[in-house]
Design an enzyme around this catalytic site. Sequence first.
Site, PDB file in Angstrom:
ATOM      1  N   HIS A   1       4.778  -7.499  -0.330  1.00 26.65           N
ATOM      2  CA  HIS A   1       4.482  -8.721  -1.064  1.00 26.65           C
ATOM      3  C   HIS A   1       5.026  -8.964  -2.734  1.00 26.65           C
ATOM      4  O   HIS A   1       5.629  -7.855  -3.097  1.00 26.65           O
ATOM      5  CB  HIS A   1       3.007  -8.748  -1.242  1.00 26.65           C
ATOM      6  CG  HIS A   1       2.189  -8.861  -0.200  1.00 26.65           C
ATOM      7  ND1 HIS A   1       1.608 -10.183   0.374  1.00 26.65           N
ATOM      8  CD2 HIS A   1       2.082  -8.226   1.170  1.00 26.65           C
ATOM      9  CE1 HIS A   1       1.002 -10.026   1.426  1.00 26.65           C
ATOM     10  NE2 HIS A   1       1.351  -8.687   2.117  1.00 26.65           N
TER      11      HIS A   1
ATOM     12  N   ASP B   1       0.940  -1.051  -0.084  1.00 23.84           N
ATOM     13  CA  ASP B   1      -0.222   0.053  -0.034  1.00 23.84           C
ATOM     14  C   ASP B   1       0.899   1.369  -0.027  1.00 23.84           C
ATOM     15  O   ASP B   1       1.846   1.333   0.633  1.00 23.84           O
ATOM     16  CB  ASP B   1      -0.979  -0.060   1.345  1.00 23.84           C
ATOM     17  CG  ASP B   1      -1.831  -1.098   1.201  1.00 23.84           C
ATOM     18  OD1 ASP B   1      -2.121  -1.980   0.576  1.00 23.84           O
ATOM     19  OD2 ASP B   1      -2.738  -1.070   2.400  1.00 23.84           O
TER      20      ASP B   1
ATOM     21  N   SER C   1       8.528   3.056   5.068  1.00 23.94           N
ATOM     22  CA  SER C   1       9.471   3.190   4.209  1.00 23.94           C
ATOM     23  C   SER C   1       9.206   3.177   3.008  1.00 23.94           C
ATOM     24  O   SER C   1       8.149   3.595   2.380  1.00 23.94           O
ATOM     25  CB  SER C   1      11.025   2.252   4.449  1.00 23.94           C
ATOM     26  OG  SER C   1      11.974   2.692   3.985  1.00 23.94           O
TER      27      SER C   1
END
Length: 290
Positions: free
Chosen positions: A146, A89, A247
């Site tokens: 992911h 995200d 980050s």
Amino acid sequence: MTLPQKAFSLLQYPLPHHAISRLTGTFAQSEVPWLKNMLIKAFIKRFNVDMSQALEPDPTAYANFNAFFTRALKADARPLGQGILSPADGSLSRHGRLQAGQLVQAKGHTYSAQSLLGGDAALAEEFMGGSFATVYLSPRDYHRVHMPMTGTLREMIYVPGRIFSVNKATASYVPNLFARNERLVCIFDSEHGPFAMVLVGAMVVAAIETVWSGQVTPLAGVPQHTRFDNTITLERGEEMGLFKLGSTVVMCFAKPVTFSNPATREDYRPEAMVQMGQTLGDFPPAPPIA
């Protein structure tokens, strides 16, 4: 850039980045109930964190702040799209072709693939003519990373460095930001050639973890190369790592990628908001053989 943003960027140079991050990590690991609950609730309020998608929606149920920050989502919270997926995200801050081995950091700022990947010229050469994409994870975002596509891990490289903030203001002012910050470079091989997943550290990021090696602990002030005896293959959409505090993820692909939003069929604009599993783009079909 506004004067406060410029001042924020300049003030980071003399700060003891790693000491600040270690201190933050100590608080983030605290399991003292009143302290960890206060930190979690204040963070949710400050950044308007949506807990409805969390596997555990009760903020007080987490053992410490880090457990809350790296929380898992419900199984159906992030359906997988087609093609190359967003690894996290966040904001798709920049994407495009690797021009003469350079990636775009922000308007007016570029940096080299070779420096990003730890100084290995032969490795960087594998990505010449390919594409890159950078996803910035803000504090309110889901912070597990992911796989954008299925890949087999070839090598993991820890690259030491500073840990400047990686927000938009700092990226617009600090040269070579992603190539000077501490980072973990993960090189995968796939049916479309090699691709790199670079997990970039930042101010107050207490640690970076991968699913195959756990928390990555810096061992020395030079790049550390690690290869694994067992074959590690991760499927597209599968979790590969996480940040303990926020980050950025920089991806490099050996082949050109067309980055377009399937909902609008238009190219993604800089700073477009994306979610993990959302389609980022795909490899153009090979031209027909004459």
